[in-house]
Design a protein around this motif. Sequence first.
Motif, PDB file in Angstrom:
ATOM      1  N   GLN A  68       0.831  -1.217   0.000  1.00  0.00           N
ATOM      2  CA  GLN A  68       0.000   0.000   0.000  1.00  0.00           C
ATOM      3  C   GLN A  68       0.865   1.266   0.000  1.00  0.00           C
ATOM      4  OE1 GLN A  68      -3.227   0.175  -0.349  1.00  0.00           O
ATOM      5  NE2 GLN A  68      -3.755  -1.992  -0.139  1.00  0.00           N
ATOM      6  N   TYR A 117      -4.255   8.943   8.959  1.00  0.00           N
ATOM      7  CA  TYR A 117      -4.376   7.546   8.542  1.00  0.00           C
ATOM      8  C   TYR A 117      -4.395   7.444   7.022  1.00  0.00           C
ATOM      9  CZ  TYR A 117      -5.315   5.468  13.113  1.00  0.00           C
ATOM     10  OH  TYR A 117      -5.204   5.002  14.391  1.00  0.00           O
ATOM     11  N   PRO A 118      -3.602   6.555   6.453  1.00  0.00           N
ATOM     12  CA  PRO A 118      -3.726   6.278   5.015  1.00  0.00           C
ATOM     13  C   PRO A 118      -5.139   5.750   4.712  1.00  0.00           C
ATOM     14  CG  PRO A 118      -1.737   5.255   5.922  1.00  0.00           C
ATOM     15  CD  PRO A 118      -2.529   5.767   7.077  1.00  0.00           C
ATOM     16  N   ASP A 119      -5.598   5.999   3.483  1.00  0.00           N
ATOM     17  CA  ASP A 119      -6.957   5.570   3.100  1.00  0.00           C
ATOM     18  C   ASP A 119      -7.186   4.073   3.317  1.00  0.00           C
ATOM     19  OD1 ASP A 119      -7.522   8.142   2.407  1.00  0.00           O
ATOM     20  OD2 ASP A 119      -7.251   7.854   0.250  1.00  0.00           O
ATOM     21  N   PHE A 120      -6.154   3.261   3.007  1.00  0.00           N
ATOM     22  CA  PHE A 120      -6.390   1.818   3.129  1.00  0.00           C
ATOM     23  C   PHE A 120      -6.592   1.403   4.584  1.00  0.00           C
ATOM     24  CE2 PHE A 120      -2.651  -0.385   4.858  1.00  0.00           C
ATOM     25  CZ  PHE A 120      -1.721   0.638   4.886  1.00  0.00           C
ATOM     26  N   ILE A 144      -8.148   3.397   6.821  1.00  0.00           N
ATOM     27  CA  ILE A 144      -9.522   3.810   7.125  1.00  0.00           C
ATOM     28  C   ILE A 144     -10.507   2.759   6.592  1.00  0.00           C
ATOM     29  CG2 ILE A 144     -11.274   5.580   6.622  1.00  0.00           C
ATOM     30  CD1 ILE A 144      -8.896   7.620   6.644  1.00  0.00           C
ATOM     31  N   ALA A 145     -10.223   2.261   5.389  1.00  0.00           N
ATOM     32  CA  ALA A 145     -11.078   1.200   4.833  1.00  0.00           C
ATOM     33  C   ALA A 145     -10.994  -0.060   5.692  1.00  0.00           C
ATOM     34  CB  ALA A 145     -10.649   0.899   3.394  1.00  0.00           C
ATOM     35  N   LYS A 161     -13.052   0.405   8.809  1.00  0.00           N
ATOM     36  CA  LYS A 161     -14.498   0.278   8.525  1.00  0.00           C
ATOM     37  C   LYS A 161     -14.886  -1.186   8.422  1.00  0.00           C
ATOM     38  CE  LYS A 161     -15.912   4.614   6.430  1.00  0.00           C
ATOM     39  NZ  LYS A 161     -15.361   5.304   5.260  1.00  0.00           N
TER      40      LYS A 161
END
Lengths: 139, 139, 139, 139
Positions: free
Chosen positions: C51, C124-127, C129-130, C133
Motif C-alpha cells: 500500500q 491515517y492512510p486511506d487503506f 480507514i477502509a 471500517k
Amino acid sequence: MLTTTLIQPVKFNQADPLGIVWHGHYIQYFEDGREDFGAKYQLSYLDIFQQGFVIPIVNVKCDFKKPLRYGDIAEIRTTFIPTIAAKLIFNYEIYNHTTKEIVANGSTTQVFLKKENLELHLIYPDFIIAWQKKYLTNG
Amino acid sequence: MLTTTLIQPVKFNQADPLGIVWHGHYIQYFEDGREDFGAKYQLSYLDIFQQGFVIPIVNVKCDFKKPLRYGDIAEIRTTFIPTIAAKLIFNYEIYNHTTKEIVANGSTTQVFLKKENLELHLIYPDFIIAWQKKYLTNG
Amino acid sequence: MLTTTLIQPVKFNQADPLGIVWHGHYIQYFEDGREDFGAKYQLSYLDIFQQGFVIPIVNVKCDFKKPLRYGDIAEIRTTFIPTIAAKLIFNYEIYNHTTKEIVANGSTTQVFLKKENLELHLIYPDFIIAWQKKYLTNG
Amino acid sequence: MLTTTLIQPVKFNQADPLGIVWHGHYIQYFEDGREDFGAKYQLSYLDIFQQGFVIPIVNVKCDFKKPLRYGDIAEIRTTFIPTIAAKLIFNYEIYNHTTKEIVANGSTTQVFLKKENLELHLIYPDFIIAWQKKYLTNG
C-alpha cells in the motif's frame, strides 16, 4: 597467511539452558571474525558492495570441540585461505581466550555476485586481484 | 528413512539488508526441524535429558543454494541417518515451500554425554537401541 | 476488540543459563503475534508495504511476571487497540499455554512512513480507514 | 550519576530488510550496555550471582527516534538510576556515534531474587548497600 584475532566476551543470552554457548551462535562468531578481518584489511561487506558485488555465503561448516560458558572470553582467529577459484574462503579457530584451549573451528566459502543482477561472477573481480597483489604477494 | 517436514514462514528479522534470510539462521531452521522430528518420534532434548543424557552438536555443515526472502515459506525436511557409531546424525533439506526449489541442505552430528558428569558415552545408550528397534526395524 | 491467539513452543536456545526465556526474546514473541494478527486480518508488513507504507516501531514496553522455560508452550494474545492518532497500537498478553498463567504483557506503537521518502504520514492512510471500517465497525 | 559508554559497530544481520537495525536488537544493546557497566563497576550478573542473587528484568521500555544502519556505529550510554525500592534501574541512551544524534532511549528494571529459592528479596542485599556507599556517596 593473513590472520586477525578478535577477543570478545560471551554474552549472557548466547548461553543455553545447559550453560554453554548455543552452537548456532558460532556462525555469528565466524561473521564477527570475518567482519573484523574485513575492517582491518579493507574487505568488509561494505567495501565489496561499493565495488559492485555482494558475497553470499555458499557453505559453512563447524566442528565443536569444547564448550564456552557465560563468563568466558572467546578468541576468534580468522584466516584468509587463498584459492584459484573465484571464491573467498576463510578458516576460523575459536579459542577460550583464558585457557587457550581450542573450542571450535570451521570455514566459510563465499562467491561473488554482481550487485545489479545478482549473477555469479566466475572470475575474480579486478579489485580482488589488486587486493591479493597488495596483501598476499609475499604471503 | 524417517523424515519429518516442518512448514514455517520466514520471519521479518531473519532477513538481512539484502532482503534474504541471513545464513546463520539456517542453523536455527535445522534445530527447528530436529525438534519437530524429536516431538514426533520421542527424541527431543527433553526426552533424552530424562534418560540421563545431553546430546551436544559436534559438527554442523550447510550448503546454500538459493535465497529465502521475507514473505517466503520455508519447508524443512529432517531425516534421521542411521550410523553404527554412537552418534545422532540428521540430514536437512530446506525448500521454498511454494516453488519447491531446494534452498539449502546440510547435516548435524550429535554425541551422547552422561548428564551427571558430561562424559562421552561411547556406545549407544539402551533407550536409543530400543528406539532404533521401534522405529528403524523395517527401515 | 480484535484479538488473535498464537500458540508456539519455547525454543531451546531462547532459554538462558538460568533456564528461562531471555527477556529480549519477548520482543520477538510480540512480533510473532503481530505478524500472526496481520496474516489473519490483512495487516502484515507486506500488505502495508504494497500500500506504499512502512510501519516502524516507535515504542515498545514489556512487563515480565513469571518465567517461561524450555519445554513450556507460549500463548501469545495480540489485540488491536483503536486510537484516533495515525498510529498502530497493539497490546500483547503472553501466557503459559498449559497453566494459563500470564507470564508477560506489553505493547508496541507503530507509525506510518511513506515508503518512497520515509516521511511521517500524519493522518491515517486511506487503506487503513477502509480496514477500520471493515473490521472495527461493530467493535 | 554513574554512566558508562560502550561503542560498537552495527552487525550485518542486526539490520532488517529495510536496512535498519531491527527494533528487538536494542534490547540486546541495552544488555550490552548493562554488562559493560557491570564489568566496570563490579555489578555484572556473575558478581551478583556470587553474592547469592539473580536479578531478572521485570520491565523494559524503549522509544525509537531514528534508525541505525549496517555501517553505523552505536554508542550506548548506560546510567544507574538510584531508587529507594530494592530494584536496579538503568536508563539507556543510544546514539549514532558518528553523527551524535540520539537514535533510541529506554530503561530496564530488575529485582533481586535469592538464588537458592528464587524468592523476591524485598530490601536491598547488604552487598548492594555497600556498593552504593562506595560508588554513590558523592553522587
